[in-house]
Design a protein around this motif. Structure first.
Motif, PDB file in Angstrom:
ATOM      1  N   ALA A 379      -3.790   6.576   3.798  1.00 33.95           N
ATOM      2  CA  ALA A 379      -4.663   5.859   4.442  1.00 33.95           C
ATOM      3  C   ALA A 379      -6.058   6.262   3.331  1.00 33.95           C
ATOM      4  O   ALA A 379      -6.019   7.560   3.357  1.00 33.95           O
ATOM      5  N   GLY A 380      -6.712   5.514   3.172  1.00 36.73           N
ATOM      6  CA  GLY A 380      -7.980   5.545   2.298  1.00 36.73           C
ATOM      7  C   GLY A 380      -7.661   5.523   0.921  1.00 36.73           C
ATOM      8  O   GLY A 380      -8.647   5.566   0.363  1.00 36.73           O
ATOM      9  N   SER A 381      -6.391   5.533   0.494  1.00 35.89           N
ATOM     10  CA  SER A 381      -6.317   5.453  -1.134  1.00 35.89           C
ATOM     11  C   SER A 381      -6.706   4.386  -1.721  1.00 35.89           C
ATOM     12  O   SER A 381      -6.572   3.378  -1.163  1.00 35.89           O
ATOM     13  N   GLN A 382      -6.990   4.471  -2.956  1.00 32.70           N
ATOM     14  CA  GLN A 382      -7.680   3.052  -3.535  1.00 32.70           C
ATOM     15  C   GLN A 382      -6.411   2.257  -4.350  1.00 32.70           C
ATOM     16  O   GLN A 382      -5.664   3.235  -4.892  1.00 32.70           O
ATOM     17  N   ALA A 383      -6.044   1.077  -4.193  1.00 37.50           N
ATOM     18  CA  ALA A 383      -5.045   0.559  -4.699  1.00 37.50           C
ATOM     19  C   ALA A 383      -5.606  -0.735  -5.377  1.00 37.50           C
ATOM     20  O   ALA A 383      -6.808  -1.168  -5.292  1.00 37.50           O
ATOM     21  N   ILE A 408      -6.216   1.234   1.248  1.00 34.87           N
ATOM     22  CA  ILE A 408      -4.993   1.362   1.857  1.00 34.87           C
ATOM     23  C   ILE A 408      -5.308   1.711   3.310  1.00 34.87           C
ATOM     24  O   ILE A 408      -6.049   2.664   3.521  1.00 34.87           O
ATOM     25  N   TYR A 409      -4.892   1.068   4.530  1.00 36.24           N
ATOM     26  CA  TYR A 409      -5.332   1.357   5.652  1.00 36.24           C
ATOM     27  C   TYR A 409      -4.166   2.038   6.479  1.00 36.24           C
ATOM     28  O   TYR A 409      -3.050   1.692   6.189  1.00 36.24           O
ATOM     29  N   SER A 410      -4.448   2.856   7.501  1.00 31.45           N
ATOM     30  CA  SER A 410      -3.444   3.299   8.237  1.00 31.45           C
ATOM     31  C   SER A 410      -2.841   2.478   9.254  1.00 31.45           C
ATOM     32  O   SER A 410      -3.713   1.477   9.518  1.00 31.45           O
ATOM     33  N   ARG A 411      -1.551   2.590   9.364  1.00 31.16           N
ATOM     34  CA  ARG A 411      -0.846   1.759  10.464  1.00 31.16           C
ATOM     35  C   ARG A 411      -1.559   1.490  11.733  1.00 31.16           C
ATOM     36  O   ARG A 411      -1.472   0.281  12.443  1.00 31.16           O
ATOM     37  N   ASP A 412      -2.010   2.398  12.182  1.00 30.46           N
ATOM     38  CA  ASP A 412      -2.848   2.619  13.629  1.00 30.46           C
ATOM     39  C   ASP A 412      -4.028   1.521  13.455  1.00 30.46           C
ATOM     40  O   ASP A 412      -4.242   0.777  14.144  1.00 30.46           O
ATOM     41  N   ASN A 421      -3.372  -6.572  15.332  1.00 32.67           N
ATOM     42  CA  ASN A 421      -2.840  -6.403  16.547  1.00 32.67           C
ATOM     43  C   ASN A 421      -1.439  -6.375  16.807  1.00 32.67           C
ATOM     44  O   ASN A 421      -0.750  -7.065  17.427  1.00 32.67           O
ATOM     45  N   GLY A 422      -0.833  -5.362  16.256  1.00 34.60           N
ATOM     46  CA  GLY A 422       0.500  -4.733  16.689  1.00 34.60           C
ATOM     47  C   GLY A 422       1.476  -5.309  15.794  1.00 34.60           C
ATOM     48  O   GLY A 422       2.581  -5.277  16.004  1.00 34.60           O
ATOM     49  N   GLN A 423       0.971  -6.177  14.479  1.00 34.62           N
ATOM     50  CA  GLN A 423       2.051  -6.951  13.872  1.00 34.62           C
ATOM     51  C   GLN A 423       2.646  -6.310  12.458  1.00 34.62           C
ATOM     52  O   GLN A 423       3.544  -7.039  11.987  1.00 34.62           O
ATOM     53  N   VAL A 424       1.973  -5.072  12.484  1.00 33.95           N
ATOM     54  CA  VAL A 424       2.413  -4.272  11.081  1.00 33.95           C
ATOM     55  C   VAL A 424       3.353  -3.237  11.415  1.00 33.95           C
ATOM     56  O   VAL A 424       3.251  -2.145  12.021  1.00 33.95           O
ATOM     57  N   THR A 425       4.742  -3.369  10.901  1.00 37.85           N
ATOM     58  CA  THR A 425       5.869  -2.709  11.218  1.00 37.85           C
ATOM     59  C   THR A 425       6.023  -1.868  10.037  1.00 37.85           C
ATOM     60  O   THR A 425       4.981  -1.564   9.146  1.00 37.85           O
ATOM     61  N   GLN A 426       7.044  -0.609  10.233  1.00 39.36           N
ATOM     62  CA  GLN A 426       7.178   0.420   9.125  1.00 39.36           C
ATOM     63  C   GLN A 426       7.655  -0.152   7.866  1.00 39.36           C
ATOM     64  O   GLN A 426       7.499   0.446   6.936  1.00 39.36           O
TER      65      GLN A 426
END
Ligand code: 4AZ
Length: 495
Positions: A379-383, A408-412, A421-426
């Motif tokens: 999380a925090g990486s630039q892409a 890039i953001y963390s899944r949390d 709202n919880g829609q981002v899975t692994q």
């Protein structure tokens, strides 16, 4: 509210007497041990039970029922021959009953052992979900034991930005660096082929000095020359080695022009800056993006091929930032959508296209690197995102390729109530700008999300979905390529 009547219950314990006094409730009165008369218990159903041996405590049931809690041996009267016969029969019944109990317990224990040791494969490894269970030593031993070859299909991996070659050692249940002593290009090609590349994709090998950090030792080729596949059976564990193998199975991830920073909120790209970017066109119309991962394979999103699943309608255009300048597309031989793609949740939104003929690489046509193990894109990486998608929601597609930088953001964070709202899975990662303004949009789907590390570009994601485009707190969602790496190599090996 109507009160409930007669519901109060009181229990009194008095001299083994348990009185349950409630309106209409029965009263159980322990009358103490009752002597048997002629070997039979007293009670309402006298004669319906087999008589018990004299030395067993008897439970005398009468109305009200009586329970004897004292196990006392009471000398009974002398037995008649009939009683003796009944006593013997009863003895054998008890023995039989005990045997049956032991058999049932053994069967249950055996079933549990089978379930955990074989079905759940607790001590070994299973050939895919619910497949055959093998002992650990059968993994990567050069002998195909699983029906689909899973035990020999992931025995090598490339580690970190250096692409150090590691071999799986079932003996140590660990990945170990491969020793460069006696190594050559032919072994390199064989390993790359086993990973999923072709011998033609192969670039080169080099050495990397690990020094004291190789505490667990190396996997080293046994003396001799080897031909054929399954080279893993020719390795042996060694603590001494001059250096480890760095393996380059393809000339990937090198860009000829730096990102000079639309996609929404981006800028036009220069020719050669993103040489892996392709336009996937169905019957001559740009539909989706994709990334070249080898001369034979394009990685894209499964949702692009749901309605348009006939490979002969598709063409792959590469080599230029201008859609109108790309004249000749490559044909598609096969479309492999992920078998678990879910169009409701967008889970597993990844697809591979096998080309009719391998691509010829140039300055503006070359592959991006698939993520090696241990390359983290925290999380925090630039892409960077690229594509010919709309520059605003429902807008016309541009002629020129656009690029933009995202976080890039963390899944949390992605899954927070006010974000996605919880829609981002692994199987997904989310990236963009939470303040809005920069994002992928319609027409960018399937295209790359890339990260630069160790001087090369790695494919982190394939553009998948989002809520609108470039809205505040609505980052774009991408297929998580790192998550799919074994699936990708399996398809490349099998096809
Ligand atoms: C699309 O429809 C699409 N903002 C792709 C990416 C995003 C939204 C829509 C992410 O292809």
């Amino acid at each position: 509210m109507k009160p409930v009547q007669g519901s109060e219950t009181s229990f009194t314990m008095n001299n083994n007497k348990l009185h349950l006094t409630e309106a209409d409730s029965p009263v159980y009165d322990n009358q103490g041990f009752q002597r048997e008369v002629e070997g039979r218990a007293w009670g309402p159903s006298q004669g319906s039970y087999p008589s018990l041996p004299q030395l067993t405590p008897s439970y005398v049931v009468s109305a009200p029922r009586t329970i004897n809690t004292h196990h006392t041996a009471i000398p009974g009267p002398a037995q008649s021959p009939r009683q003796e016969k009944e006593t013997r029969q009863c003895h054998w019944k008890n023995v039989l009953c005990a045997c049956l109990c032991v058999a049932v317990i053994l069967a249950v224990v055996a079933l549990l052992l089978w379930y955990f040791l074989y079905y759940q494969c607790l001590l070994g490894k299973s050939c895919g979900a619910g497949g055959k269970c093998l002992s650990s030593s059968q993994w990567c031993d050069g002998v195909l034991d699983c029906s689909r070859g899973e035990d020999e299909s992931h025995c090598f991996r490339l580690q970190g930005t250096d692409s150090m070659l590691e071999s799986y050692s079932s003996h140590n249940d660990a990945w170990m660096p491969v020793c460069v002593d006696d190594w050559n290009d032919d072994y390199g090609k064989t390993v790359c082929e086993q990973i999923g590349y072709t011998r033609q994709d192969y670039e080169t090998y080099a050495q990397i000095h690990l020094g004291a950090s190789a505490t667990k030792g190396y996997m080293r080729l046994k003396p001799g020359t080897y031909y054929g596949s399954h080279i893993q059976s020719h390795f042996t564990h060694s603590m001494t080695c001059s250096a480890a193998v760095k393996l380059h199975c393809s000339e990937c991830g090198r860009s000829q022009a730096g990102p000079s920073s639309r996609i929404v909120g981006g800028a036009q790209a220069e020719n050669g800056a993103w040489p892996w970017q392709v336009s996937l066109q169905f019957n001559g119309r740009h539909m989706c993006g994709g990334s070249i991962i080898s001369a034979d394979w394009i990685l894209s999103a499964a949702h692009c091929f749901q309605e348009y699943s006939n490979p002969s309608g598709w063409k792959v255009f590469s080599g230029d930032v201008s859609l109108s300048r790309m004249r000749f597309g490559d044909t598609v031989q096969r479309i492999i959508n992920h078998e678990n793609y879910d169009s409701n949740t967008n889970d597993n939104d990844i697809a591979l296209l096998k080309l009719g003929t391998p691509m010829a690489f140039t300055r503006t046509v070359r592959p991006v690197c698939l993520p090696n193990s241990g390359i983290d894109m925290p999380a925090g990486s630039q892409a960077w995102i690229t594509g010919w998608g709309a520059l605003r929601s429902s807008g016309q597609p541009p002629d020129k390729l656009n690029q933009a930088q995202v976080t890039i953001y963390s899944r949390d964070i992605c899954n927070e109530d006010h974000v996605l709202n919880g829609q981002v899975t692994q199987t997904m990662i989310c990236a963009g700008r939470l303040q809005g303004g920069v994002d992928t949009c319609q027409g960018d789907s399937g295209g790359p999300l890339v990260v630069k590390a160790g001087d090369v570009w790695w494919l982190a994601g394939d553009t998948s979905w989002g809520i609108g485009c470039a809205l505040r707190n609505k980052p774009g969602v991408y297929g998580n390529v790192t998550y799919f790496i074994n699936w990708i190599y399996e398809q490349m090996q099998d096809n």
